[in-house]
Design a protein around this motif. Structure first.
Motif, PDB file in Angstrom:
ATOM      1  N   GLY B   4      16.467   3.415  13.632  1.00 21.35           N
ATOM      2  CA  GLY B   4      15.766   3.421  15.098  1.00 21.35           C
ATOM      3  C   GLY B   4      14.953   4.748  14.884  1.00 21.35           C
ATOM      4  N   PRO B   5      15.382   5.455  16.025  1.00 25.22           N
ATOM      5  CA  PRO B   5      14.516   6.574  16.440  1.00 25.22           C
ATOM      6  C   PRO B   5      14.721   7.751  15.046  1.00 25.22           C
ATOM      7  CG  PRO B   5      15.732   6.073  18.440  1.00 25.22           C
ATOM      8  CD  PRO B   5      16.012   5.069  17.179  1.00 25.22           C
ATOM      9  N   PHE B   6      15.902   7.633  14.521  1.00 26.65           N
ATOM     10  CA  PHE B   6      15.939   8.801  13.408  1.00 26.65           C
ATOM     11  C   PHE B   6      15.203   8.404  12.215  1.00 26.65           C
ATOM     12  CE2 PHE B   6      20.243  10.212  15.295  1.00 26.65           C
ATOM     13  CZ  PHE B   6      19.768  11.014  16.447  1.00 26.65           C
ATOM     14  N   ALA B   7      14.526   7.178  12.134  1.00 29.51           N
ATOM     15  CA  ALA B   7      13.733   7.072  11.140  1.00 29.51           C
ATOM     16  C   ALA B   7      12.405   6.712  11.508  1.00 29.51           C
ATOM     17  CB  ALA B   7      14.378   5.542  10.466  1.00 29.51           C
ATOM     18  N   MET B   8      11.729   7.286  12.685  1.00 27.34           N
ATOM     19  CA  MET B   8      10.479   7.073  12.898  1.00 27.34           C
ATOM     20  C   MET B   8      10.013   8.552  12.637  1.00 27.34           C
ATOM     21  SD  MET B   8      11.212   5.612  16.835  1.00 27.34           S
ATOM     22  CE  MET B   8       9.343   5.838  17.131  1.00 27.34           C
ATOM     23  N   ASP B   9       8.710   8.569  11.936  1.00 27.49           N
ATOM     24  CA  ASP B   9       8.003   9.636  11.628  1.00 27.49           C
ATOM     25  C   ASP B   9       7.745  10.722  12.710  1.00 27.49           C
ATOM     26  OD1 ASP B   9       7.654   8.995   9.023  1.00 27.49           O
ATOM     27  OD2 ASP B   9       5.890   7.628   9.481  1.00 27.49           O
ATOM     28  N   ASP B  10       7.650  10.296  14.056  1.00 26.53           N
ATOM     29  CA  ASP B  10       7.380  11.145  15.020  1.00 26.53           C
ATOM     30  C   ASP B  10       8.669  11.856  15.350  1.00 26.53           C
ATOM     31  OD1 ASP B  10       4.639  10.415  15.163  1.00 26.53           O
ATOM     32  OD2 ASP B  10       4.863   9.114  16.980  1.00 26.53           O
ATOM     33  N   GLN B  79      20.238   3.469  25.822  1.00 31.46           N
ATOM     34  CA  GLN B  79      18.956   3.842  26.531  1.00 31.46           C
ATOM     35  C   GLN B  79      18.058   4.660  25.454  1.00 31.46           C
ATOM     36  OE1 GLN B  79      21.876   3.748  28.055  1.00 31.46           O
ATOM     37  NE2 GLN B  79      21.596   3.300  30.375  1.00 31.46           N
ATOM     38  N   ALA B  80      18.715   5.568  24.667  1.00 35.33           N
ATOM     39  CA  ALA B  80      17.803   6.296  23.748  1.00 35.33           C
ATOM     40  C   ALA B  80      16.929   5.587  22.634  1.00 35.33           C
ATOM     41  CB  ALA B  80      18.835   7.091  22.712  1.00 35.33           C
ATOM     42  N   TYR B  81      17.250   4.100  22.440  1.00 37.04           N
ATOM     43  CA  TYR B  81      16.318   3.470  21.781  1.00 37.04           C
ATOM     44  C   TYR B  81      16.106   2.124  22.443  1.00 37.04           C
ATOM     45  CZ  TYR B  81      20.784   0.988  20.254  1.00 37.04           C
ATOM     46  OH  TYR B  81      21.995   0.248  20.041  1.00 37.04           O
ATOM     47  N   THR B  82      16.091   2.207  23.762  1.00 38.50           N
ATOM     48  CA  THR B  82      15.834   0.856  24.353  1.00 38.50           C
ATOM     49  C   THR B  82      14.525   1.530  25.502  1.00 38.50           C
ATOM     50  OG1 THR B  82      17.503   0.021  23.913  1.00 38.50           O
ATOM     51  CG2 THR B  82      16.377  -1.115  25.391  1.00 38.50           C
ATOM     52  N   PRO B  83      13.555   1.317  25.284  1.00 37.89           N
ATOM     53  CA  PRO B  83      12.752   1.072  23.987  1.00 37.89           C
ATOM     54  C   PRO B  83      12.843   2.420  23.191  1.00 37.89           C
ATOM     55  CG  PRO B  83      11.213   1.721  25.743  1.00 37.89           C
ATOM     56  CD  PRO B  83      12.375   1.687  26.401  1.00 37.89           C
ATOM     57  N   VAL B  84      12.363   2.162  21.998  1.00 38.42           N
ATOM     58  CA  VAL B  84      12.770   2.990  20.791  1.00 38.42           C
ATOM     59  C   VAL B  84      12.013   4.501  21.142  1.00 38.42           C
ATOM     60  CG1 VAL B  84      10.897   2.365  19.296  1.00 38.42           C
ATOM     61  CG2 VAL B  84      13.103   3.238  18.423  1.00 38.42           C
ATOM     62  N   GLN B  85      10.936   4.340  21.921  1.00 33.47           N
ATOM     63  CA  GLN B  85      10.351   5.443  21.965  1.00 33.47           C
ATOM     64  C   GLN B  85      11.126   6.636  23.031  1.00 33.47           C
ATOM     65  OE1 GLN B  85       9.152   2.318  22.518  1.00 33.47           O
ATOM     66  NE2 GLN B  85       7.384   2.291  21.040  1.00 33.47           N
ATOM     67  N   ASN B  86      11.961   6.099  23.675  1.00 34.28           N
ATOM     68  CA  ASN B  86      12.737   6.983  24.500  1.00 34.28           C
ATOM     69  C   ASN B  86      13.083   8.236  24.040  1.00 34.28           C
ATOM     70  OD1 ASN B  86      12.345   5.495  26.666  1.00 34.28           O
ATOM     71  ND2 ASN B  86      14.420   4.579  26.918  1.00 34.28           N
ATOM     72  N   THR B  87      13.714   8.218  22.593  1.00 34.20           N
ATOM     73  CA  THR B  87      14.232   9.488  21.923  1.00 34.20           C
ATOM     74  C   THR B  87      13.101  10.596  21.749  1.00 34.20           C
ATOM     75  OG1 THR B  87      16.062   8.393  20.769  1.00 34.20           O
ATOM     76  CG2 THR B  87      15.225  10.299  19.850  1.00 34.20           C
ATOM     77  N   GLY B  88      11.926   9.945  21.338  1.00 31.18           N
ATOM     78  CA  GLY B  88      10.736  10.853  21.171  1.00 31.18           C
ATOM     79  C   GLY B  88      10.549  11.529  22.429  1.00 31.18           C
TER      80      GLY B  88
END
Lengths: 87, 280
Positions: B4-10, B79-88
């Motif tokens: 999820g977040p740890f595979a997102m380019d941003d 919550q960190a990945y729901t939605p996935v943009q939360n980590t960013g």
């Protein structure tokens, strides 16, 4: 009519027997085939994108680098083994 | 988080350019954990500070500490990945607050799943389990294990003098085949302790002085969740074929794959191989 039906049934039986035989006749696995399957099963680069993050292996080292480079630390805690997918 | 977040380019860019990223298994920093006491103490301090600050954190969470090591922010999973943009968004908030400067990664990114360091005459095998439909499975990526076999163990893969067909030692066969299951909820290292094995056997045939063929059979049960007696053990069955390369009485190559494998009726596949260039 009955002779035609008997012939049709015989042909159907022969056909299905031949099909079953060809389906059962699989090639014995070879080392090359096994190697090919291993490549298909192993994680792909996309599944290992996590490896492109510059993870620091210890919190003490992370805190040292944070202080030295004026950067924040992101610490993730979890259950299991995230790096192997057993989590 | 891994896919999820740890595979997102941003997120990867934020972590590599502005942060010092670190992850740790809860098991490792707990009272009986393997980490040194001073490492555990620092992790515990950050976690305690987050709880004292009443941040939204729990056992599986992201913690943000400042350059001085003091807690700044935190967010629990999911919550960190729901939605996935939360980590960013969480990472960006601290970047903005601190006016952090972009820079290069502070360490060289490296593979995180690597063979264990071994000394002496030890056989290392890499086990990978992939579900047929990885997108629909518990995890969206294969599960892995690194196994080590002492000389006393790996020599049982080889024939006794003159033997053409033989059975690999039952304990060695069990040690390998018990890891033939897809991704399940695993919260600690000894994740095979809940397997109940009915059959775990490997038959071997010496095809030549340098090549051995293996045929493996597994039948076991394994509950999906640990510590949940309400979840019934799941029937797990597998058949596998493999080959061992031998030179001078030593195993120089090991490869095995399942020809059929099911976990509760769902298909999966397992590959076993000697390390291919991976280093500890």
């Amino acid at each position: 009519m009955s002779r035609i039906l008997a012939f049709a049934l015989l042909a159907q039986w022969a056909g299905s027997t031949l099909l079953a035989a060809s389906q059962d006749k699989t090639e014995p696995p070879t080392p090359t085939w096994v190697e090919g399957r291993i490549l298909e099963i192993r994680p792909t680069p996309a599944e290992r994108k996590f490896d492109t993050i510059a993870w620091v292996p210890s919190i003490k080292e992370a805190l040292r680098l944070a202080k030295q480079h004026s950067r924040p630390v992101m610490m993730f805690t979890y259950d299991g083994q995230m790096q192997t997918g057993r989590c | 988080m891994r896919t999820g977040p740890f595979a997102m380019d941003d997120v990867i860019k934020q972590l590599n350019s502005y942060y010092v990223p670190f992850y740790v298994a809860n098991e490792d920093w707990g009272a009986a954990g393997k980490l040194p006491a001073d490492e555990k103490a620092e992790i515990r301090r950050i976690v305690n500070e987050a709880h004292e600050a009443k941040l939204n954190v729990g056992s599986v969470s992201l913690y943000i500490a400042g350059p001085d090591g003091k807690i700044l922010d935190g967010l629990r999973v999911p919550q960190a990945y729901t939605p996935v943009q939360n980590t960013g968004a969480l990472l960006q908030k601290t970047i903005d607050q601190l006016k952090a400067k972009e820079g290069k990664p502070l360490v060289k990114p490296a593979p995180q799943s690597v063979p264990p360091r071994v000394e002496g005459d030890v056989l290392v095998l890499h086990v990978v389990a992939r579900e047929d439909n990885q997108r629909e499975s518990w995890q969206s990526y294969p599960a892995e294990n690194w196994l080590t076999f002492s000389k006393a163990e790996w020599t049982t893969f080889l024939p006794a003098a003159g033997a053409k067909s033989y059975a690999v030692d039952a304990a060695v066969a069990k040690k390998l085949l018990t890891f033939f299951y897809p991704g399940t909820e695993d919260t600690h290292s000894d994740q095979v302790d809940r397997n109940v094995i009915e059959t775990a056997a490997i038959q071997a045939k010496a095809l030549s002085s340098s090549l051995i063929q293996l045929e493996a059979t597994l039948k076991m049960t394994r509950p999906f969740y640990p510590g949940h007696p309400e979840h019934k053990p799941v029937p797990t069955e597998a058949s596998a074929v493999g080959f061992i390369d031998v030179q001078g009485g030593k195993i120089t190559g090991f490869k095995m794959v399942t020809s059929r494998a099911t976990f509760g009726g769902k298909k999966f596949a397992v590959a076993v191989a000697s390390p291919k260039g991976e280093r500890p």
